[in-house]
Design a protein around this motif. Sequence first.
Motif, short mmCIF file in Angstrom:
data_model
loop_
_atom_site.label_atom_id
_atom_site.label_comp_id
_atom_site.label_asym_id
_atom_site.label_seq_id
_atom_site.Cartn_x
_atom_site.Cartn_y
_atom_site.Cartn_z
N HIS A 107 7.93 8.00 7.64
CA HIS A 107 8.54 7.88 6.31
C HIS A 107 10.02 8.25 6.37
O HIS A 107 10.43 9.09 7.18
CB HIS A 107 7.82 8.82 5.32
N LYS B 44 0.49 8.77 13.09
CA LYS B 44 0.66 8.81 11.63
C LYS B 44 1.50 10.02 11.26
O LYS B 44 0.99 11.13 11.16
CB LYS B 44 -0.72 8.86 10.98
N ARG C 122 0.85 -1.19 0.00
CA ARG C 122 0.00 0.00 0.00
C ARG C 122 0.89 1.25 0.00
O ARG C 122 1.15 1.84 -1.03
CB ARG C 122 -0.95 0.00 1.22
N ASP C 123 1.41 1.60 1.15
CA ASP C 123 2.17 2.85 1.21
C ASP C 123 3.48 2.78 0.43
O ASP C 123 3.93 3.78 -0.13
CB ASP C 123 2.45 3.23 2.68
N HIS D 290 3.81 5.05 12.47
CA HIS D 290 3.92 5.06 11.02
C HIS D 290 4.67 6.32 10.61
O HIS D 290 4.25 7.42 10.93
CB HIS D 290 2.52 5.06 10.40
N GLN E 166 8.74 3.59 3.74
CA GLN E 166 9.04 3.24 5.13
C GLN E 166 10.43 2.57 5.25
O GLN E 166 11.00 2.13 4.26
CB GLN E 166 7.98 2.26 5.66
CO CO Z 1 2.36 6.95 5.02
#
Ligand code: CO
Length: 456
Positions: free
Chosen positions: A204, A173, A11-12, A202, A238
């Motif tokens: 990045h 997030k 997904r991400d 979560h 990630q």
């Molecule tokens: Co994200």
Amino acid sequence: MGVKIVETALRDGHQSLFATRMNTEEVLLALKELDQVGYHAIEIWGGATFDACLRFLDEDPWERLRAAKKVCKNTKLQMLFRGQNILGYRHYADDVVEKFVQKSLKNGIDIIRIFDALNDVRNLECAVKATKKYGGECQIALSYTTSPVHTIEYYVGLAKRIEEMGADSICIKDMAGVLLPKDAYELIKALKANTKLPIELHSHCTGGLCEMTYLKAIEAGVDIVDCALSPLSGGTSQPCTESLNFALRGTPYDPKLNTTMLNEAAAKMAKVRAKYLGNGLLNPKVLSVNANIITYQVPGGMLSNLINQLKQQGAENRLDEVLAEVPNVRKDLGYPPLVTPLSQMVGTQAVLNVLNGERYKMVPKEINEYLHGRYGASPAPVNEEIRRKIIGDDPVITYRPADDLKPEFADLKAKYKGVAKSEEDVLSIALFGDVAIKYLEKRNAESKPTVIKVEA
Ligand code: CO
């Protein structure tokens, strides 16, 4: 017990690295192996994956979910859900929100991660209730940002309300990757001290901080972290799953993932990465560290959008001015976190303010709506002088924006009974209108149902 890992590659990972273009065959390519890794969950669905299926891939997103569920027998499947916006960009009526939750769970989702761009809990209520009602696991995400109002006390207060709402877990997030290691440590310590719920992080790698932040978060007692399999990790995505698994070996936090299965999955997904590097959709630029985002506090995706907008106007040389204007616009608007749809709104307003030579001379419809309270409550009060300049004496709503919306589902179902072959199809239309209708007409004309190859 060790820290738990959620795998985000499907997904991400591809959303962050190459505009969510992985097709269903590629999503399923290594899912059998990933299912045996020992993850807490595999994230597979969200707004952009759904949108890209219909808009660019001529695929049915519901079919992808069902196919994934068939392969993934041991591991929970997770999705990202934009509160009252569902997977779209506006507020939907409660009946559509409830139906979407029900159908997501029925077609294979186990965990729904629900967030609101403004952290207005009223925008989460309907989706949370529906998730509980239909037996799903409900995670509420706090949109993380920095501002004078986004203090540890603010997030602790929010977490307590989330616990009262009946969430099963909380996610921090950090969509922009701006959470500093020390701040993560303090925030997670405070959340753990004030709630009983499991905490997930979560973030990045965009700013080059994420692995360090994760390690401090883990030391502070975070229960779950989001990682991506190596071919889809790093850059704007990630941290790498395999590396974190090694980093924690011999510590009490060891996630004890199955390295054989990780390697087999990574070997398969490396081919997918090579394909997108080859066709240019995966731009090597997004793989390098951009420490500037820590200064500007804007998500990587927003930065590239700003550059594109300026390019179209032949004003690329004014990027620095626009980046300096972003925090001013945020302040005027009461410090909204820069996540969809607010990141696009704030970015566009900053560009207009700079290029027009007068602030708020031109204002997009969405900003106008926002100032009427139509997105929910801003984290801090908005600048009243600016509000008056833009909307004059118009009334500002203080109730939940979706309270104004009449039920939509039955009407849509009746109106599109020709093209929609299922309630899932009706939901696709509810969210993506013409884009969904165009896809469904094409699918229906092809007569044969989509057959998705799944490796035995
Ligand atoms: Co994200």
